[in-house]
Enzyme design. Sequence first.
Site, PDB file in Angstrom:
ATOM      1  N   CYS A   1       0.887  -1.348   0.192  1.00 41.56           N
ATOM      2  CA  CYS A   1       0.046  -0.002   0.009  1.00 41.56           C
ATOM      3  C   CYS A   1       0.827   0.983   0.097  1.00 41.56           C
ATOM      4  O   CYS A   1       1.837   1.254  -0.683  1.00 41.56           O
ATOM      5  CB  CYS A   1      -0.903  -0.095   1.059  1.00 41.56           C
ATOM      6  SG  CYS A   1      -2.302  -1.567   0.775  1.00 41.56           S
ATOM      7  N   SER A   2       0.616   2.385   0.774  1.00 35.91           N
ATOM      8  CA  SER A   2       1.292   3.568   0.643  1.00 35.91           C
ATOM      9  C   SER A   2       2.811   3.663   1.325  1.00 35.91           C
ATOM     10  O   SER A   2       3.343   4.587   1.227  1.00 35.91           O
ATOM     11  CB  SER A   2       0.471   4.871   1.154  1.00 35.91           C
ATOM     12  OG  SER A   2      -0.616   4.883   0.434  1.00 35.91           O
ATOM     13  N   THR A   3       3.162   2.508   2.051  1.00 34.47           N
ATOM     14  CA  THR A   3       4.294   2.312   2.547  1.00 34.47           C
ATOM     15  C   THR A   3       5.509   2.372   1.277  1.00 34.47           C
ATOM     16  O   THR A   3       6.617   2.845   1.485  1.00 34.47           O
ATOM     17  CB  THR A   3       4.801   1.258   3.378  1.00 34.47           C
ATOM     18  OG1 THR A   3       4.657  -0.176   2.593  1.00 34.47           O
ATOM     19  CG2 THR A   3       3.896   1.189   4.732  1.00 34.47           C
TER      20      THR A   3
END
Length: 182
Positions: free
Chosen positions: A8-10
């Site tokens: 995801c956004s990591t």
Amino acid sequence: SIKRLSPCSTSKIYNALIGLETGVLTDENTMIPWDGTPRGMKSWEQDQTLASAIKNSVVWYFVDFMHEVGQKETQFYYNLMNYGNQDISGGHIFEEPPSDPFWIRSSLKINAREQVDLITKLYNNELPFSKKNMDIVKKCIVLSEKEGTVFSGKTGSGSEGGKLVLGWFVGSIEQDGKRYDF
């Protein structure tokens, strides 16, 4: 073996490094204007810099510049970093119009150990990027600095049918000359 899941956004930490290293982004102040499309989040419905896009996890900003970086360069850097399964084939950010990023509940997968290994390499300046660019990204993910303690990190989450099904938080805490990556 540890199960790999969507980052995801990591992965925006590493996408930012790719954008900087390829010259598509200049620094944390590289601005991309909002196109006026409703995004469902007030913080996303405005012009963004790299710093604000990381802070507010603005997906459209990353889709926009990663589209410009292109699939070949993106794949090159994901391979060079040895990032998870290195599979950026999912989503549609390299198509016209760009959409559906490969890092959100799509083809790219990583496990918790690999996440920690990568964040450690970032803080040790051991990733295949210039120190200048790694320093820019490290500055962008600082969440607080208090009494000699620096707390940094990036969240990532994924939903299915409007329900949160996956959440990450990767980062580092530095205090008294010691650093702990998680």
